[in-house]
Motif scaffolding. Structure first.
Motif, mmCIF file in Angstrom:
data_model
loop_
_atom_site.group_PDB
_atom_site.id
_atom_site.type_symbol
_atom_site.label_atom_id
_atom_site.label_comp_id
_atom_site.label_asym_id
_atom_site.label_seq_id
_atom_site.Cartn_x
_atom_site.Cartn_y
_atom_site.Cartn_z
ATOM 1 N N TRP A 72 1.087 -1.041 -0.264
ATOM 2 C CA TRP A 72 0.024 -0.419 0.085
ATOM 3 C C TRP A 72 1.298 1.114 -0.109
ATOM 4 N N GLY A 73 2.151 1.379 0.660
ATOM 5 C CA GLY A 73 3.112 2.176 0.989
ATOM 6 C C GLY A 73 3.120 2.965 -0.828
ATOM 7 N N TRP A 74 4.411 2.058 -1.743
ATOM 8 C CA TRP A 74 4.751 1.872 -2.634
ATOM 9 C C TRP A 74 3.630 3.116 -3.807
ATOM 10 N N TRP A 94 12.073 14.048 -4.601
ATOM 11 C CA TRP A 94 12.181 13.688 -3.384
ATOM 12 C C TRP A 94 11.557 12.548 -2.947
ATOM 13 N N LEU A 95 10.448 12.614 -3.865
ATOM 14 C CA LEU A 95 9.548 11.105 -3.757
ATOM 15 C C LEU A 95 11.110 10.086 -3.984
ATOM 16 N N SER A 96 11.609 9.771 -4.630
ATOM 17 C CA SER A 96 12.529 8.502 -5.037
ATOM 18 C C SER A 96 13.299 8.599 -3.776
ATOM 19 N N THR A 97 13.745 9.360 -3.177
ATOM 20 C CA THR A 97 13.753 9.612 -1.324
ATOM 21 C C THR A 97 13.174 8.344 -0.578
ATOM 22 N N LEU A 98 11.909 9.116 -0.687
ATOM 23 C CA LEU A 98 10.644 8.653 0.372
ATOM 24 C C LEU A 98 10.767 7.626 0.073
ATOM 25 N N LYS A 99 10.625 6.565 -2.137
ATOM 26 C CA LYS A 99 10.436 5.346 -1.374
ATOM 27 C C LYS A 99 11.934 4.342 -0.673
ATOM 28 N N MET A 100 13.287 5.277 -0.689
ATOM 29 C CA MET A 100 14.089 4.702 -0.942
ATOM 30 C C MET A 100 13.730 4.468 1.169
ATOM 31 N N ILE A 101 13.700 5.663 1.585
ATOM 32 C CA ILE A 101 13.268 5.277 2.974
ATOM 33 C C ILE A 101 11.929 4.395 3.522
ATOM 34 N N LEU A 102 11.033 4.083 2.559
ATOM 35 C CA LEU A 102 10.054 3.046 2.467
ATOM 36 C C LEU A 102 10.780 1.490 2.097
ATOM 37 N N ILE A 103 11.231 1.879 1.387
ATOM 38 C CA ILE A 103 11.842 0.027 1.073
ATOM 39 C C ILE A 103 12.526 -0.033 2.517
ATOM 40 N N ALA A 149 19.577 3.513 10.437
ATOM 41 C CA ALA A 149 19.317 5.026 10.603
ATOM 42 C C ALA A 149 20.473 5.614 9.099
ATOM 43 N N MET A 150 21.662 5.325 9.869
ATOM 44 C CA MET A 150 22.992 5.760 8.331
ATOM 45 C C MET A 150 22.607 5.819 7.183
ATOM 46 N N THR A 151 22.099 4.702 6.538
ATOM 47 C CA THR A 151 21.813 4.688 5.506
ATOM 48 C C THR A 151 20.679 5.896 5.420
ATOM 49 N N ILE A 152 19.714 6.272 6.165
ATOM 50 C CA ILE A 152 19.079 6.881 6.234
ATOM 51 C C ILE A 152 19.752 8.311 5.801
ATOM 52 N N MET A 153 20.469 8.436 6.038
ATOM 53 C CA MET A 153 20.682 10.142 6.898
ATOM 54 C C MET A 153 21.851 9.936 5.668
ATOM 55 N N GLN A 154 22.174 9.285 5.091
ATOM 56 C CA GLN A 154 23.530 9.424 3.710
ATOM 57 C C GLN A 154 22.347 9.530 2.861
ATOM 58 N N SER A 155 21.370 9.365 2.574
ATOM 59 C CA SER A 155 20.558 9.114 1.355
ATOM 60 C C SER A 155 20.173 10.686 1.602
ATOM 61 N N PHE A 156 20.445 11.625 2.952
ATOM 62 C CA PHE A 156 19.628 13.040 2.685
ATOM 63 C C PHE A 156 20.790 13.785 2.232
ATOM 64 N N GLY A 157 21.599 13.147 1.934
ATOM 65 C CA GLY A 157 22.995 13.673 2.033
ATOM 66 C C GLY A 157 23.913 14.323 2.767
#
Length: 381
Positions: A72-74, A94-103, A149-157
């Motif tokens: 449902w989220g994707w 930024w939607l692509s980043t949101l998709k990666m955060i969802l995964i 958490a480290m992966t998500i922070m890296q995705s935000f630059g």
């Protein structure tokens, strides 16, 4: 004014007509995918129930809710992208980043659920120490959470190297500000690693008023249930500075009593000592491999004292008192068999009759001579 309102209404109608079809299609596709997943899950669940391996059941159970969220989220993120791009007429990056955060969130949730299921299963089997299992599961959860958490922070630059450099300076500040919290954390680490006690153990501290059954060992505090059923919350840092006694790990329980008989029964004392020692050596609940002492020990103020020192095989508190009661009753029976008695505090006063009579006669003679002297003085007057 009316023309502007009409123009806006027309644009809104065109926007809805343009994107409503796509959103409805995505929603319908999500519903179909969810129904397919429900059918597949039920089939897989029926198959895993037939296998003797428990790990496939735990993995499938951990997958159920995260996969539903992904289904449902994707599509929801894709629909949100259509709405925003159609409204602003620009591409939303930024939607692509949101998709990666969802995964990443779905994967993290799956791993946390899987670790929790495995922890509960291992504890239910009662083949591993509960405290160790809980400690390992907490470390594994912390590991996956930090990685996510480290992966998500890296995705935000966010630069991880800069973050690690900042953490060195910030760690000092946090260390001073939260020294008690860190002390409790490392105290919990020591308890988990050295394992002076585990969940279910009876512990007590001679240094503090702490005694009860360990109910839970956390990272900050340990919960001990006292014998009057009150919860006692002890910070883990306390265990670094106190002596902890763990009676649950006793190998034996000790019976140590001093039994006194009357001085009048001194002639049968040796036989009583011998019979008590023989009784203990043949007792089914006494551990004869441990120290066993039965000896005449001391001349008491009102008794001849015997020391009875031995150990029971059981360490159970209730069973220990039953064995101790039986031993004491048999000791009483042995003393009575030899027609002796257990002494109790008494005092005996000895008086020499001759000495008492002499003092009486001397006082009587003195009183008679005094009366004769008084009568002579009255006659002379």
């Amino acid at each position: 004014m009316q023309e502007e309102i009409a123009q806006l209404a027309e644009e809104a109608t065109q926007f809805i007509d343009k994107w409503a079809g796509n959103i409805l299609f995505i929603t319908a596709a999500s519903l179909v995918a969810w129904l397919v997943w429900c059918v597949v899950y039920n089939r897989l669940y029926a198959l895993t129930e037939k296998t003797k391996i428990r790990w496939d059941d735990l993995t499938l159970e951990a997958l159920r809710t995260p996969i539903t969220l992904l289904i449902w989220g994707w599509p929801g993120i894709i629909s949100l992208g259509f709405l925003l791009e159609g409204y602003f007429n620009t591409k939303v990056d930024w939607l692509s980043t949101l998709k990666m955060i969802l995964i990443l969130g779905v994967c993290l949730w799956f791993m946390l659920r899987l670790v929790s299921n495995i922890e509960e299963y291992v504890i239910e089997q009662q083949k591993r120490d509960e405290t160790t299992v809980q400690a390992i599961s907490k470390i594994v959860r912390l590991f996956f959470t930090v990685i996510a958490a480290m992966t998500i922070m890296q995705s935000f630059g966010v630069s991880l190297s800069g973050l690690l450099t900042f953490s060195g300076v910030g760690g000092l500040i946090v260390g001073f500000a939260a020294k008690d919290l860190l002390s409790n954390f490392f105290g919990g680490m020591i308890v988990h690693l050295e394992r002076p006690f585990k969940v279910g153990d009876w512990v007590r501290s001679p240094d503090r008023n702490i005694e009860g059954t360990v109910e839970r060992i956390g990272w900050r505090m340990t919960i001990i249930r006292t014998f009057d059923k009150r919860p006692l919350y002890v910070p883990n840092s306390v265990f670094n500075n106190i002596v902890v006694e763990n009676p649950s790990r006793m190998l034996n329980r000790r019976i140590y009593e001093n039994v006194g008989i009357r001085y009048e029964d001194s002639q049968v004392l040796a036989d009583i000592v011998s019979d008590i020692k023989e009784m203990l050596q043949n007792h089914d609940d006494i551990d004869t491999k441990q120290t066993l002492i039965v000896n005449f020990n001391a001349f008491g103020p009102s008794s001849l004292d015997m020391m009875v020192y031995t150990f029971t095989k059981t360490v159970n508190w209730i069973r220990y008192h039953e064995v101790k009661q039986d031993v004491l009753l048999q000791i009483m029976g042995i003393i009575e068999k030899h027609k002796a008695s257990i002494a109790y505090p008494t005092q005996t006063i000895h008086m020499a009759p001759q000495h008492a009579g002499m003092e009486y006669s001397q006082s009587e003679d003195n009183s008679s001579s005094t009366s004769e002297n008084k009568s002579e003085e009255q006659g002379q007057q």
